[in-house]
Design a protein around this motif. Structure first.
Motif, PDB file in Angstrom:
ATOM      1  N   LEU A  68       0.827  -1.203   0.000  1.00  0.00           N
ATOM      2  CA  LEU A  68       0.000   0.000   0.000  1.00  0.00           C
ATOM      3  C   LEU A  68       0.861   1.252   0.000  1.00  0.00           C
ATOM      4  O   LEU A  68       1.935   1.269   0.594  1.00  0.00           O
ATOM      5  CB  LEU A  68      -0.899  -0.003   1.243  1.00  0.00           C
ATOM      6  CG  LEU A  68      -1.790  -1.230   1.379  1.00  0.00           C
ATOM      7  CD1 LEU A  68      -2.339  -1.339   2.789  1.00  0.00           C
ATOM      8  CD2 LEU A  68      -2.913  -1.158   0.366  1.00  0.00           C
ATOM      9  N   PRO A  69       0.367   2.313  -0.632  1.00  0.00           N
ATOM     10  CA  PRO A  69       1.124   3.574  -0.630  1.00  0.00           C
ATOM     11  C   PRO A  69       1.229   4.127   0.782  1.00  0.00           C
ATOM     12  O   PRO A  69       0.286   4.038   1.566  1.00  0.00           O
ATOM     13  CB  PRO A  69       0.303   4.487  -1.534  1.00  0.00           C
ATOM     14  CG  PRO A  69      -1.074   3.913  -1.535  1.00  0.00           C
ATOM     15  CD  PRO A  69      -0.908   2.433  -1.310  1.00  0.00           C
ATOM     16  N   GLY A  70       2.399   4.711   1.090  1.00  0.00           N
ATOM     17  CA  GLY A  70       2.621   5.275   2.420  1.00  0.00           C
ATOM     18  C   GLY A  70       2.012   6.639   2.611  1.00  0.00           C
ATOM     19  O   GLY A  70       1.689   7.035   3.707  1.00  0.00           O
ATOM     20  N   VAL A  71       1.836   7.382   1.533  1.00  0.00           N
ATOM     21  CA  VAL A  71       1.247   8.718   1.611  1.00  0.00           C
ATOM     22  C   VAL A  71      -0.049   8.687   0.820  1.00  0.00           C
ATOM     23  O   VAL A  71      -0.023   8.510  -0.396  1.00  0.00           O
ATOM     24  CB  VAL A  71       2.210   9.780   1.019  1.00  0.00           C
ATOM     25  CG1 VAL A  71       1.604  11.157   1.108  1.00  0.00           C
ATOM     26  CG2 VAL A  71       3.542   9.721   1.745  1.00  0.00           C
ATOM     27  N   PRO A  72      -1.204   8.848   1.482  1.00  0.00           N
ATOM     28  CA  PRO A  72      -2.482   8.638   0.832  1.00  0.00           C
ATOM     29  C   PRO A  72      -2.766   9.526  -0.377  1.00  0.00           C
ATOM     30  O   PRO A  72      -3.411   9.086  -1.296  1.00  0.00           O
ATOM     31  CB  PRO A  72      -3.506   8.908   1.931  1.00  0.00           C
ATOM     32  CG  PRO A  72      -2.769   9.124   3.175  1.00  0.00           C
ATOM     33  CD  PRO A  72      -1.311   9.178   2.879  1.00  0.00           C
ATOM     34  N   ALA A  73      -2.295  10.752  -0.394  1.00  0.00           N
ATOM     35  CA  ALA A  73      -2.706  11.664  -1.458  1.00  0.00           C
ATOM     36  C   ALA A  73      -1.893  11.521  -2.743  1.00  0.00           C
ATOM     37  O   ALA A  73      -2.271  12.044  -3.764  1.00  0.00           O
ATOM     38  CB  ALA A  73      -2.604  13.098  -0.961  1.00  0.00           C
ATOM     39  N   GLU A  74      -0.786  10.819  -2.711  1.00  0.00           N
ATOM     40  CA  GLU A  74       0.034  10.775  -3.921  1.00  0.00           C
ATOM     41  C   GLU A  74      -0.365   9.655  -4.864  1.00  0.00           C
ATOM     42  O   GLU A  74      -0.990   8.686  -4.481  1.00  0.00           O
ATOM     43  CB  GLU A  74       1.516  10.673  -3.555  1.00  0.00           C
ATOM     44  CG  GLU A  74       1.878   9.414  -2.822  1.00  0.00           C
ATOM     45  CD  GLU A  74       3.330   9.394  -2.380  1.00  0.00           C
ATOM     46  OE1 GLU A  74       3.921   8.319  -2.481  1.00  0.00           O
ATOM     47  OE2 GLU A  74       3.839  10.426  -1.952  1.00  0.00           O
ATOM     48  N   ALA A  75       0.015   9.844  -6.125  1.00  0.00           N
ATOM     49  CA  ALA A  75      -0.221   8.791  -7.106  1.00  0.00           C
ATOM     50  C   ALA A  75       0.612   7.582  -6.695  1.00  0.00           C
ATOM     51  O   ALA A  75       1.766   7.726  -6.322  1.00  0.00           O
ATOM     52  CB  ALA A  75       0.172   9.266  -8.497  1.00  0.00           C
ATOM     53  N   ALA A  76       0.010   6.417  -6.719  1.00  0.00           N
ATOM     54  CA  ALA A  76       0.710   5.223  -6.263  1.00  0.00           C
ATOM     55  C   ALA A  76       0.032   3.995  -6.837  1.00  0.00           C
ATOM     56  O   ALA A  76      -1.012   4.080  -7.467  1.00  0.00           O
ATOM     57  CB  ALA A  76       0.709   5.167  -4.731  1.00  0.00           C
ATOM     58  N   THR A  77       0.627   2.854  -6.565  1.00  0.00           N
ATOM     59  CA  THR A  77       0.082   1.580  -6.995  1.00  0.00           C
ATOM     60  C   THR A  77      -0.206   0.726  -5.769  1.00  0.00           C
ATOM     61  O   THR A  77       0.608   0.643  -4.862  1.00  0.00           O
ATOM     62  CB  THR A  77       1.086   0.853  -7.915  1.00  0.00           C
ATOM     63  OG1 THR A  77       1.280   1.652  -9.086  1.00  0.00           O
ATOM     64  CG2 THR A  77       0.579  -0.513  -8.319  1.00  0.00           C
ATOM     65  N   VAL A  78      -1.387   0.116  -5.754  1.00  0.00           N
ATOM     66  CA  VAL A  78      -1.737  -0.861  -4.735  1.00  0.00           C
ATOM     67  C   VAL A  78      -1.511  -2.227  -5.370  1.00  0.00           C
ATOM     68  O   VAL A  78      -2.009  -2.499  -6.460  1.00  0.00           O
ATOM     69  CB  VAL A  78      -3.208  -0.715  -4.290  1.00  0.00           C
ATOM     70  CG1 VAL A  78      -3.599  -1.841  -3.338  1.00  0.00           C
ATOM     71  CG2 VAL A  78      -3.436   0.647  -3.642  1.00  0.00           C
ATOM     72  N   ARG A  79      -0.714  -3.058  -4.697  1.00  0.00           N
ATOM     73  CA  ARG A  79      -0.424  -4.403  -5.209  1.00  0.00           C
ATOM     74  C   ARG A  79      -1.015  -5.431  -4.259  1.00  0.00           C
ATOM     75  O   ARG A  79      -0.880  -5.319  -3.041  1.00  0.00           O
ATOM     76  CB  ARG A  79       1.073  -4.614  -5.337  1.00  0.00           C
ATOM     77  CG  ARG A  79       1.441  -5.979  -5.924  1.00  0.00           C
ATOM     78  CD  ARG A  79       2.947  -6.102  -6.098  1.00  0.00           C
ATOM     79  NE  ARG A  79       3.340  -7.415  -6.506  1.00  0.00           N
ATOM     80  CZ  ARG A  79       3.627  -7.772  -7.759  1.00  0.00           C
ATOM     81  NH1 ARG A  79       3.569  -6.880  -8.719  1.00  0.00           N
ATOM     82  NH2 ARG A  79       3.994  -9.006  -8.034  1.00  0.00           N
ATOM     83  N   LEU A  80      -1.643  -6.424  -4.833  1.00  0.00           N
ATOM     84  CA  LEU A  80      -2.273  -7.500  -4.084  1.00  0.00           C
ATOM     85  C   LEU A  80      -1.680  -8.799  -4.599  1.00  0.00           C
ATOM     86  O   LEU A  80      -1.550  -8.997  -5.805  1.00  0.00           O
ATOM     87  CB  LEU A  80      -3.780  -7.429  -4.339  1.00  0.00           C
ATOM     88  CG  LEU A  80      -4.664  -8.643  -4.281  1.00  0.00           C
ATOM     89  CD1 LEU A  80      -4.699  -9.245  -2.902  1.00  0.00           C
ATOM     90  CD2 LEU A  80      -6.058  -8.265  -4.714  1.00  0.00           C
TER      91      LEU A  80
END
Length: 161
Positions: A68-80
């Protein structure tokens, strides 16, 4: 960017699917991804599908991992990821209109930005990723998800091809 990696051991019991969904929902909330975001709903659906596949088709314990991204507001990828002890490859099926199953991998393919699987020790790991873009109106990044002109729809990124 900082990424939080968490995991849950899943027993080969269909009741574990609900537990995996509740666990993932709480981890998403803890990383700043709200339950009302379409990204959270999609991740929970994918958790449900992949954990169900592991429980139903392998009969082996599995491990559910979220990055999960560490900073909620930034563009990021969630990997499952779901890892299990079966070496049997996942096979997408063509389910008929009356079939009660066989649509899980088609859902993963349709909802995830990327997905795949690989051998993992004596078993396999099935993974999928969803891109989370900066919500419209937030100026923290010039372009969301690295494209020149991103289209952002309810927190999910779509690339025009």
């Amino acid at each position: 960017m900082q990424v939080l990696q968490v995991q849950l051991e899943v027993r080969p019991d269909p009741a574990e699917v609900g537990r995996a969904r509740r666990w993932a929902r709480s981890r998403l909330a803890g990383s700043g991804i709200g339950a009302d975001e379409s990204l959270a709903e999609t991740v929970i659906l994918l958790v449900s599908e992949l954990v169900t596949n592991a429980v139903v088709h392998t009969g082996c314990p599995a491990v559910l991992r979220l990055s999960l991204p560490g900073v909620p507001a930034e563009a990021a990828t969630v990997r499952l990821e779901v890892a299990d002890a079966s070496t049997r490859a996942p096979v997408p099926r063509c389910a008929g209109d009356d079939a009660t199953g066989g649509r899980g991998l088609a859902l993963v393919d349709g909802l995830a930005d990327r997905w795949g699987w690989n051998a993992d020790g004596a078993g396999k790991r099935i993974w999928c990723e969803l891109d989370r873009c900066v919500p419209p109106g937030e100026a923290s990044a010039p372009t969301a998800c690295g494209s020149q002109a991103p289209v952002v729809c309810e927190g999910l990124a779509y690339e025009a091809v």
